[in-house]
Design a protein around this motif. Sequence first.
Motif, PDB file in Angstrom:
ATOM      1  N   PRO A 146      18.772  -3.056 -25.019  1.00 57.51           N
ATOM      2  CA  PRO A 146      18.672  -4.496 -24.746  1.00 57.51           C
ATOM      3  C   PRO A 146      18.633  -4.844 -23.259  1.00 57.51           C
ATOM      4  CG  PRO A 146      20.845  -3.959 -25.581  1.00 57.51           C
ATOM      5  CD  PRO A 146      20.017  -2.730 -25.716  1.00 57.51           C
ATOM      6  N   LEU A 147      19.173  -3.990 -22.408  1.00 54.72           N
ATOM      7  CA  LEU A 147      19.147  -4.291 -20.966  1.00 54.72           C
ATOM      8  C   LEU A 147      17.776  -4.073 -20.339  1.00 54.72           C
ATOM      9  CD1 LEU A 147      22.561  -2.868 -19.719  1.00 54.72           C
ATOM     10  CD2 LEU A 147      21.908  -5.254 -19.982  1.00 54.72           C
ATOM     11  N   GLN A 148      16.883  -3.399 -21.058  1.00 57.59           N
ATOM     12  CA  GLN A 148      15.556  -3.097 -20.513  1.00 57.59           C
ATOM     13  C   GLN A 148      14.831  -4.365 -20.072  1.00 57.59           C
ATOM     14  OE1 GLN A 148      13.020  -0.910 -23.170  1.00 57.59           O
ATOM     15  NE2 GLN A 148      11.723  -0.196 -21.500  1.00 57.59           N
ATOM     16  N   GLN A 149      14.925  -5.419 -20.845  1.00 56.45           N
ATOM     17  CA  GLN A 149      14.261  -6.677 -20.502  1.00 56.45           C
ATOM     18  C   GLN A 149      15.153  -7.625 -19.711  1.00 56.45           C
ATOM     19  OE1 GLN A 149      10.996  -6.946 -21.203  1.00 56.45           O
ATOM     20  NE2 GLN A 149      11.227  -4.891 -22.038  1.00 56.45           N
ATOM     21  N   HIS A 150      16.404  -7.210 -19.466  1.00 55.08           N
ATOM     22  CA  HIS A 150      17.360  -8.110 -18.823  1.00 55.08           C
ATOM     23  C   HIS A 150      18.096  -7.435 -17.665  1.00 55.08           C
ATOM     24  CE1 HIS A 150      16.826 -10.903 -22.174  1.00 55.08           C
ATOM     25  NE2 HIS A 150      16.907  -9.860 -22.960  1.00 55.08           N
ATOM     26  N   SER A 151      17.433  -6.542 -16.952  1.00 59.82           N
ATOM     27  CA  SER A 151      18.112  -5.794 -15.881  1.00 59.82           C
ATOM     28  C   SER A 151      18.579  -6.700 -14.745  1.00 59.82           C
ATOM     29  CB  SER A 151      17.211  -4.682 -15.341  1.00 59.82           C
ATOM     30  OG  SER A 151      16.012  -5.222 -14.832  1.00 59.82           O
ATOM     31  N   ALA A 152      17.966  -7.860 -14.590  1.00 59.14           N
ATOM     32  CA  ALA A 152      18.377  -8.782 -13.520  1.00 59.14           C
ATOM     33  C   ALA A 152      19.784  -9.331 -13.761  1.00 59.14           C
ATOM     34  CB  ALA A 152      17.390  -9.934 -13.401  1.00 59.14           C
ATOM     35  N   MET A 153      20.269  -9.265 -14.997  1.00 59.90           N
ATOM     36  CA  MET A 153      21.604  -9.770 -15.316  1.00 59.90           C
ATOM     37  C   MET A 153      22.718  -8.822 -14.858  1.00 59.90           C
ATOM     38  SD  MET A 153      20.964 -11.042 -19.209  1.00 59.90           S
ATOM     39  CE  MET A 153      22.518 -11.897 -19.367  1.00 59.90           C
ATOM     40  N   ILE A 154      22.373  -7.570 -14.567  1.00 59.56           N
ATOM     41  CA  ILE A 154      23.377  -6.557 -14.222  1.00 59.56           C
ATOM     42  C   ILE A 154      23.975  -6.857 -12.859  1.00 59.56           C
ATOM     43  CG2 ILE A 154      23.785  -4.103 -13.760  1.00 59.56           C
ATOM     44  CD1 ILE A 154      21.492  -3.497 -15.725  1.00 59.56           C
ATOM     45  N   THR A 155      25.312  -6.906 -12.805  1.00 54.95           N
ATOM     46  CA  THR A 155      25.996  -7.134 -11.536  1.00 54.95           C
ATOM     47  C   THR A 155      26.509  -5.834 -10.934  1.00 54.95           C
ATOM     48  OG1 THR A 155      28.075  -7.586 -12.691  1.00 54.95           O
ATOM     49  CG2 THR A 155      26.684  -9.486 -12.122  1.00 54.95           C
ATOM     50  N   ARG A 156      26.848  -4.872 -11.792  1.00 56.18           N
ATOM     51  CA  ARG A 156      27.284  -3.561 -11.307  1.00 56.18           C
ATOM     52  C   ARG A 156      27.211  -2.549 -12.438  1.00 56.18           C
ATOM     53  NH1 ARG A 156      33.360  -3.143 -12.091  1.00 56.18           N
ATOM     54  NH2 ARG A 156      33.898  -5.090 -13.110  1.00 56.18           N
ATOM     55  N   ILE A 157      27.211  -1.273 -12.064  1.00 58.17           N
ATOM     56  CA  ILE A 157      27.120  -0.177 -13.021  1.00 58.17           C
ATOM     57  C   ILE A 157      28.277   0.785 -12.777  1.00 58.17           C
ATOM     58  CG2 ILE A 157      25.757   1.842 -13.739  1.00 58.17           C
ATOM     59  CD1 ILE A 157      23.234   0.211 -13.034  1.00 58.17           C
ATOM     60  N   ASP A 158      28.922   1.235 -13.846  1.00 53.29           N
ATOM     61  CA  ASP A 158      29.981   2.240 -13.784  1.00 53.29           C
ATOM     62  C   ASP A 158      29.482   3.447 -14.578  1.00 53.29           C
ATOM     63  OD1 ASP A 158      32.239   3.853 -14.057  1.00 53.29           O
ATOM     64  OD2 ASP A 158      33.605   2.154 -14.356  1.00 53.29           O
ATOM     65  N   ARG A 159      28.836   4.395 -13.887  1.00 55.45           N
ATOM     66  CA  ARG A 159      28.249   5.560 -14.558  1.00 55.45           C
ATOM     67  C   ARG A 159      29.304   6.386 -15.268  1.00 55.45           C
ATOM     68  NH1 ARG A 159      24.411   9.361 -11.252  1.00 55.45           N
ATOM     69  NH2 ARG A 159      24.362  10.373 -13.270  1.00 55.45           N
ATOM     70  N   ARG A 160      30.479   6.535 -14.655  1.00 57.69           N
ATOM     71  CA  ARG A 160      31.542   7.368 -15.223  1.00 57.69           C
ATOM     72  C   ARG A 160      32.001   6.846 -16.585  1.00 57.69           C
ATOM     73  NH1 ARG A 160      36.950   7.664 -15.147  1.00 57.69           N
ATOM     74  NH2 ARG A 160      37.266   5.845 -13.860  1.00 57.69           N
ATOM     75  N   ARG A 161      32.026   5.538 -16.755  1.00 59.98           N
ATOM     76  CA  ARG A 161      32.464   4.936 -18.021  1.00 59.98           C
ATOM     77  C   ARG A 161      31.297   4.543 -18.934  1.00 59.98           C
ATOM     78  NH1 ARG A 161      37.283   1.039 -15.918  1.00 59.98           N
ATOM     79  NH2 ARG A 161      38.874   2.657 -15.804  1.00 59.98           N
ATOM     80  N   SER A 162      30.074   4.861 -18.527  1.00 65.84           N
ATOM     81  CA  SER A 162      28.866   4.505 -19.287  1.00 65.84           C
ATOM     82  C   SER A 162      28.807   3.008 -19.574  1.00 65.84           C
ATOM     83  CB  SER A 162      28.797   5.291 -20.605  1.00 65.84           C
ATOM     84  OG  SER A 162      28.673   6.659 -20.350  1.00 65.84           O
ATOM     85  N   MET A 163      28.996   2.212 -18.515  1.00 67.48           N
ATOM     86  CA  MET A 163      28.969   0.759 -18.674  1.00 67.48           C
ATOM     87  C   MET A 163      28.200   0.093 -17.548  1.00 67.48           C
ATOM     88  SD  MET A 163      32.656  -0.439 -20.143  1.00 67.48           S
ATOM     89  CE  MET A 163      33.706   0.233 -18.899  1.00 67.48           C
ATOM     90  N   ALA A 164      27.580  -1.018 -17.919  1.00 70.99           N
ATOM     91  CA  ALA A 164      27.011  -1.942 -16.943  1.00 70.99           C
ATOM     92  C   ALA A 164      27.746  -3.252 -17.161  1.00 70.99           C
ATOM     93  CB  ALA A 164      25.519  -2.132 -17.186  1.00 70.99           C
ATOM     94  N   TYR A 165      27.861  -4.034 -16.129  1.00 73.57           N
ATOM     95  CA  TYR A 165      28.491  -5.345 -16.238  1.00 73.57           C
ATOM     96  C   TYR A 165      27.413  -6.396 -16.030  1.00 73.57           C
ATOM     97  CZ  TYR A 165      32.887  -2.898 -16.168  1.00 73.57           C
ATOM     98  OH  TYR A 165      33.930  -2.057 -16.493  1.00 73.57           O
ATOM     99  N   VAL A 166      27.388  -7.382 -16.932  1.00 72.04           N
ATOM    100  CA  VAL A 166      26.410  -8.455 -16.851  1.00 72.04           C
ATOM    101  C   VAL A 166      27.135  -9.791 -16.808  1.00 72.04           C
ATOM    102  CG1 VAL A 166      24.594  -7.153 -18.042  1.00 72.04           C
ATOM    103  CG2 VAL A 166      26.135  -8.597 -19.365  1.00 72.04           C
ATOM    104  N   GLN A 167      26.497 -10.759 -16.179  1.00 76.55           N
ATOM    105  CA  GLN A 167      27.070 -12.109 -16.150  1.00 76.55           C
ATOM    106  C   GLN A 167      26.436 -12.929 -17.260  1.00 76.55           C
ATOM    107  OE1 GLN A 167      26.819 -13.929 -12.271  1.00 76.55           O
ATOM    108  NE2 GLN A 167      28.799 -13.080 -11.733  1.00 76.55           N
ATOM    109  N   ILE A 168      27.322 -13.565 -18.035  1.00 74.20           N
ATOM    110  CA  ILE A 168      26.858 -14.453 -19.088  1.00 74.20           C
ATOM    111  C   ILE A 168      27.570 -15.793 -18.945  1.00 74.20           C
ATOM    112  CG2 ILE A 168      26.429 -12.542 -20.677  1.00 74.20           C
ATOM    113  CD1 ILE A 168      28.935 -13.469 -22.263  1.00 74.20           C
ATOM    114  N   SER A 169      27.025 -16.791 -19.578  1.00 78.73           N
ATOM    115  CA  SER A 169      27.696 -18.081 -19.661  1.00 78.73           C
ATOM    116  C   SER A 169      28.419 -18.100 -21.001  1.00 78.73           C
ATOM    117  CB  SER A 169      26.671 -19.215 -19.591  1.00 78.73           C
ATOM    118  OG  SER A 169      27.312 -20.454 -19.793  1.00 78.73           O
ATOM    119  N   PHE A 170      29.716 -18.422 -20.964  1.00 74.47           N
ATOM    120  CA  PHE A 170      30.505 -18.492 -22.184  1.00 74.47           C
ATOM    121  C   PHE A 170      31.419 -19.699 -22.069  1.00 74.47           C
ATOM    122  CE2 PHE A 170      34.083 -17.118 -24.955  1.00 74.47           C
ATOM    123  CZ  PHE A 170      33.368 -16.945 -26.135  1.00 74.47           C
TER     124      PHE A 170
END
Length: 188
Positions: A146-170
């Motif tokens: 799902p991040l393939q079309q939304h890479s601009a939303m990524i604020t940071r990546i943690d390779r060690r934990r296999s996570m990306a952080y994205v900003q959303i409105s909630f």
Amino acid sequence: VGAEGCRVTPWYVVQVRAGQEARAMTLIEQRAKEAESLEEAESPLVRECFAPRYRTQQKMRGMWRSVERPLIPGYVIVVTGHPDKLIKLLRGIPMFTRLLRNEVKFIPLDRNEVAWFEAFTHEHDRTVPMSTAVKEGDTVTITDGPLQQHSAMITRIDRRRSMAYVQISFLGRTKEVPVGLKVVAKRG
């Protein structure tokens, strides 16, 4: 009103204690079915009840395993056109539940917030799948998920934990949430 002209059922947020999302969902769904059978309702009281999750990988005993974690701990989303009936239903649940509201009324997620969940998950499976990326030098390219079309939303990546952080409105606020991202180094 949706694109086809039909009315879209609002998505309301119920606050629960973090870690109690699954129990709250079960109780909400049970009570909703009980209420529907008593009222002989024409439409379901609760169309969908879920605690959004994301899939990632975690290394356990030297092996990578797929795991699911809460996307927004402490919150359950209930899709219903009857917030007044939902609040009565929540009063009968023997645990902390609070339907979120402002000073005047219960507030559903706005159209863009609902659209984010619909873009990243599917009805009856509200788990954000893991994405995959390739790293070449300092460049990370999302190749699948799902991040393939939304890479601009990524604020940071943690390779060690296999996570990306994205900003959303909630609930009208910007929130940074984790999603699964497996990053592999390009060989060659």
